[in-house]
Design a protein around this motif. Structure first.
Motif, PDB file in Angstrom:
ATOM      1  N   VAL A  94       0.840  -1.208   0.000  1.00 41.45           N
ATOM      2  CA  VAL A  94       0.000   0.000   0.000  1.00 41.45           C
ATOM      3  C   VAL A  94       0.871   1.253   0.000  1.00 41.45           C
ATOM      4  O   VAL A  94       0.610   2.218  -0.726  1.00 41.45           O
ATOM      5  N   PHE A  95       1.935   1.240   0.811  1.00 46.43           N
ATOM      6  CA  PHE A  95       2.840   2.385   0.855  1.00 46.43           C
ATOM      7  C   PHE A  95       3.418   2.675  -0.526  1.00 46.43           C
ATOM      8  O   PHE A  95       3.420   3.821  -0.998  1.00 46.43           O
ATOM      9  N   LEU A  96       3.926   1.641  -1.196  1.00 43.88           N
ATOM     10  CA  LEU A  96       4.545   1.845  -2.506  1.00 43.88           C
ATOM     11  C   LEU A  96       3.515   2.290  -3.539  1.00 43.88           C
ATOM     12  O   LEU A  96       3.823   3.109  -4.419  1.00 43.88           O
ATOM     13  N   ALA A  97       2.298   1.769  -3.450  1.00 43.81           N
ATOM     14  CA  ALA A  97       1.254   2.179  -4.392  1.00 43.81           C
ATOM     15  C   ALA A  97       0.920   3.661  -4.218  1.00 43.81           C
ATOM     16  O   ALA A  97       0.786   4.400  -5.201  1.00 43.81           O
ATOM     17  N   ILE A  98       0.789   4.086  -2.963  1.00 49.65           N
ATOM     18  CA  ILE A  98       0.504   5.504  -2.707  1.00 49.65           C
ATOM     19  C   ILE A  98       1.656   6.370  -3.181  1.00 49.65           C
ATOM     20  O   ILE A  98       1.455   7.436  -3.775  1.00 49.65           O
ATOM     21  N   LYS A  99       2.888   5.914  -2.935  1.00 48.63           N
ATOM     22  CA  LYS A  99       4.054   6.690  -3.356  1.00 48.63           C
ATOM     23  C   LYS A  99       4.124   6.781  -4.871  1.00 48.63           C
ATOM     24  O   LYS A  99       4.480   7.829  -5.429  1.00 48.63           O
ATOM     25  N   GLY A 100       3.799   5.692  -5.560  1.00 41.57           N
ATOM     26  CA  GLY A 100       3.782   5.717  -7.013  1.00 41.57           C
ATOM     27  C   GLY A 100       2.746   6.692  -7.542  1.00 41.57           C
ATOM     28  O   GLY A 100       3.006   7.435  -8.505  1.00 41.57           O
ATOM     29  N   PHE A 101       1.570   6.701  -6.926  1.00 43.73           N
ATOM     30  CA  PHE A 101       0.528   7.658  -7.320  1.00 43.73           C
ATOM     31  C   PHE A 101       1.001   9.092  -7.084  1.00 43.73           C
ATOM     32  O   PHE A 101       0.780   9.982  -7.914  1.00 43.73           O
ATOM     33  N   GLU A 102       1.680   9.300  -5.967  1.00 46.08           N
ATOM     34  CA  GLU A 102       2.187  10.639  -5.648  1.00 46.08           C
ATOM     35  C   GLU A 102       3.253  11.080  -6.651  1.00 46.08           C
ATOM     36  O   GLU A 102       3.280  12.241  -7.068  1.00 46.08           O
ATOM     37  N   TYR A 103       4.133  10.151  -7.034  1.00 47.57           N
ATOM     38  CA  TYR A 103       5.141  10.474  -8.051  1.00 47.57           C
ATOM     39  C   TYR A 103       4.481  10.912  -9.356  1.00 47.57           C
ATOM     40  O   TYR A 103       4.906  11.889  -9.989  1.00 47.57           O
ATOM     41  N   ALA A 104       3.461  10.167  -9.770  1.00 45.96           N
ATOM     42  CA  ALA A 104       2.768  10.505 -11.015  1.00 45.96           C
ATOM     43  C   ALA A 104       2.114  11.882 -10.906  1.00 45.96           C
ATOM     44  O   ALA A 104       2.145  12.679 -11.854  1.00 45.96           O
ATOM     45  N   LYS A 105       1.554  12.162  -9.744  1.00 45.66           N
ATOM     46  CA  LYS A 105       0.921  13.457  -9.505  1.00 45.66           C
ATOM     47  C   LYS A 105       1.959  14.577  -9.556  1.00 45.66           C
ATOM     48  O   LYS A 105       1.730  15.637 -10.159  1.00 45.66           O
ATOM     49  N   ASP A 106       3.117  14.368  -8.934  1.00 50.64           N
ATOM     50  CA  ASP A 106       4.184  15.376  -8.938  1.00 50.64           C
ATOM     51  C   ASP A 106       4.714  15.617 -10.348  1.00 50.64           C
ATOM     52  O   ASP A 106       4.955  16.758 -10.757  1.00 50.64           O
ATOM     53  N   ALA A 107       4.908  14.514 -11.088  1.00 50.80           N
ATOM     54  CA  ALA A 107       5.414  14.650 -12.453  1.00 50.80           C
ATOM     55  C   ALA A 107       4.421  15.401 -13.324  1.00 50.80           C
ATOM     56  O   ALA A 107       4.803  16.238 -14.153  1.00 50.80           O
ATOM     57  N   GLY A 108       3.134  15.109 -13.131  1.00 51.73           N
ATOM     58  CA  GLY A 108       2.113  15.809 -13.902  1.00 51.73           C
ATOM     59  C   GLY A 108       2.049  17.292 -13.588  1.00 51.73           C
ATOM     60  O   GLY A 108       1.651  18.097 -14.438  1.00 51.73           O
ATOM     61  N   ALA A 109       2.458  17.656 -12.387  1.00 54.38           N
ATOM     62  CA  ALA A 109       2.458  19.072 -11.985  1.00 54.38           C
ATOM     63  C   ALA A 109       3.751  19.775 -12.381  1.00 54.38           C
ATOM     64  O   ALA A 109       3.948  20.944 -12.034  1.00 54.38           O
ATOM     65  N   GLY A 110       4.637  19.074 -13.085  1.00 49.40           N
ATOM     66  CA  GLY A 110       5.891  19.681 -13.527  1.00 49.40           C
ATOM     67  C   GLY A 110       6.935  19.804 -12.452  1.00 49.40           C
ATOM     68  O   GLY A 110       7.828  20.660 -12.539  1.00 49.40           O
ATOM     69  N   LEU A 111       6.872  18.960 -11.423  1.00 52.67           N
ATOM     70  CA  LEU A 111       7.790  19.081 -10.298  1.00 52.67           C
ATOM     71  C   LEU A 111       8.999  18.163 -10.402  1.00 52.67           C
ATOM     72  O   LEU A 111       9.858  18.194  -9.526  1.00 52.67           O
ATOM     73  N   PHE A 112       9.067  17.356 -11.458  1.00 53.63           N
ATOM     74  CA  PHE A 112      10.243  16.510 -11.615  1.00 53.63           C
ATOM     75  C   PHE A 112      11.420  17.402 -12.000  1.00 53.63           C
ATOM     76  O   PHE A 112      11.311  18.219 -12.913  1.00 53.63           O
ATOM     77  N   PRO A 113      12.566  17.290 -11.300  1.00 59.62           N
ATOM     78  CA  PRO A 113      13.654  18.262 -11.457  1.00 59.62           C
ATOM     79  C   PRO A 113      14.479  18.090 -12.736  1.00 59.62           C
ATOM     80  O   PRO A 113      15.658  17.760 -12.714  1.00 59.62           O
ATOM     81  N   THR A 114      13.820  18.318 -13.865  1.00 63.05           N
ATOM     82  CA  THR A 114      14.502  18.293 -15.154  1.00 63.05           C
ATOM     83  C   THR A 114      14.386  19.673 -15.785  1.00 63.05           C
ATOM     84  O   THR A 114      13.953  20.630 -15.134  1.00 63.05           O
ATOM     85  N   ALA A 115      14.744  19.765 -17.066  1.00 62.11           N
ATOM     86  CA  ALA A 115      14.623  21.046 -17.765  1.00 62.11           C
ATOM     87  C   ALA A 115      13.167  21.492 -17.869  1.00 62.11           C
ATOM     88  O   ALA A 115      12.879  22.677 -18.044  1.00 62.11           O
ATOM     89  N   ALA A 116      12.239  20.534 -17.745  1.00 62.35           N
ATOM     90  CA  ALA A 116      10.820  20.860 -17.840  1.00 62.35           C
ATOM     91  C   ALA A 116      10.233  21.333 -16.514  1.00 62.35           C
ATOM     92  O   ALA A 116       9.039  21.614 -16.433  1.00 62.35           O
ATOM     93  N   PHE A 117      11.037  21.413 -15.471  1.00 61.99           N
ATOM     94  CA  PHE A 117      10.561  21.858 -14.159  1.00 61.99           C
ATOM     95  C   PHE A 117       9.988  23.272 -14.288  1.00 61.99           C
ATOM     96  O   PHE A 117      10.622  24.178 -14.812  1.00 61.99           O
ATOM     97  N   HIS A 118       8.756  23.455 -13.824  1.00 66.42           N
ATOM     98  CA  HIS A 118       8.120  24.762 -13.994  1.00 66.42           C
ATOM     99  C   HIS A 118       7.297  25.203 -12.790  1.00 66.42           C
ATOM    100  O   HIS A 118       6.282  25.865 -12.937  1.00 66.42           O
ATOM    101  N   ALA A 119       7.713  24.833 -11.586  1.00 66.04           N
ATOM    102  CA  ALA A 119       7.002  25.302 -10.397  1.00 66.04           C
ATOM    103  C   ALA A 119       7.193  26.814 -10.257  1.00 66.04           C
ATOM    104  O   ALA A 119       8.280  27.338 -10.465  1.00 66.04           O
TER     105      ALA A 119
END
Length: 210
Positions: free
Chosen positions: A104-129
């Motif tokens: 359950v922990f890993l599933a929630i964390k995976g969902f959170e990662y997808a949510k963060d990536a969709g919000a542009g929070l992954f620290p790449t050149a596309a980061f736009h917070a």
């Protein structure tokens, strides 16, 4: 070999097993050390950006995962006690619960990662917070965030594999060696949970406290 000698041998093996695991956990703590150091340096140099970035994390999901992990620690602690008491069936039920909670922990964390990536929070050149020093301090925060939580997730997967092994190797009537192995795996599981207990406040709560 006498009964007393057998008992002494069992005690010696148990001591060596615990010592080996504590040494291993100490090395793992040093493995996480640079991550916490990077966070401390980043927060010192970019306090406003780190606070703003922390407020972008999903504190609700983080809190739920904290409760899930604490529950899993309680489950495996009880499993260890039942294992030493010879109550194998109860220990195995609690190990299954531990596996479920870890999943359950890993599933929630995976969902959170997808949510963060969709919000542009992954620290790449596309980061736009948007916010204070978004291109610098906030990106650094999320770099530390993804590295720290990713390392933790890898350790969780290892923990799940170890619990699965113990569960599969228990047999119908586990004895003292099985209970000792279960105790060692329990130490590893508690370590992984303890790391999260440190990660949760610095990544999710620090910005909200300021």
């Amino acid at each position: 070999m006498s009964e007393a000698a057998l008992s002494a041998s069992d005690v010696a093996r148990a001591y060596k097993s615990r010592l080996a695991m504590w040494v291993f956990l100490a090395s793992e703590a040093m493995f996480f050390g640079p991550v916490f150091f990077a966070y401390a340096i980043g927060r010192f140099h970019h306090p406003e950006a780190f606070s703003a970035a922390s407020r972008l994390t999903d504190v609700t999901l983080g809190a739920i995962n904290t409760m899930v992990l604490l529950s899993s620690s309680a489950a495996i602690a009880l499993a260890v006690e039942y294992g030493h008491a010879g109550a194998a069936s109860r220990a195995r039920r609690l190990l299954r619960l531990t596996l479920l909670l870890g999943g359950v922990f890993l599933a929630i964390k995976g969902f959170e990662y997808a949510k963060d990536a969709g919000a542009g929070l992954f620290p790449t050149a596309a980061f736009h917070a948007a916010g204070a020093d978004a291109a610098g301090g906030m990106r650094l925060f999320f770099f530390v965030y993804f590295v720290a939580t990713g390392m933790h997730a890898v350790h969780m997967i290892v923990g799940l594999a170890l619990v699965s092994y113990i569960l599969a190797s228990g047999g119908r009537a586990p004895g003292t060696p099985w209970a000792r192995r279960l105790e060692i795996v329990g130490l590893y599981w508690h370590f992984v949970d303890a790391v999260w207990v440190f990660l949760f406040p610095i990544l999710y709560l620090a910005g909200r406290a300021s």
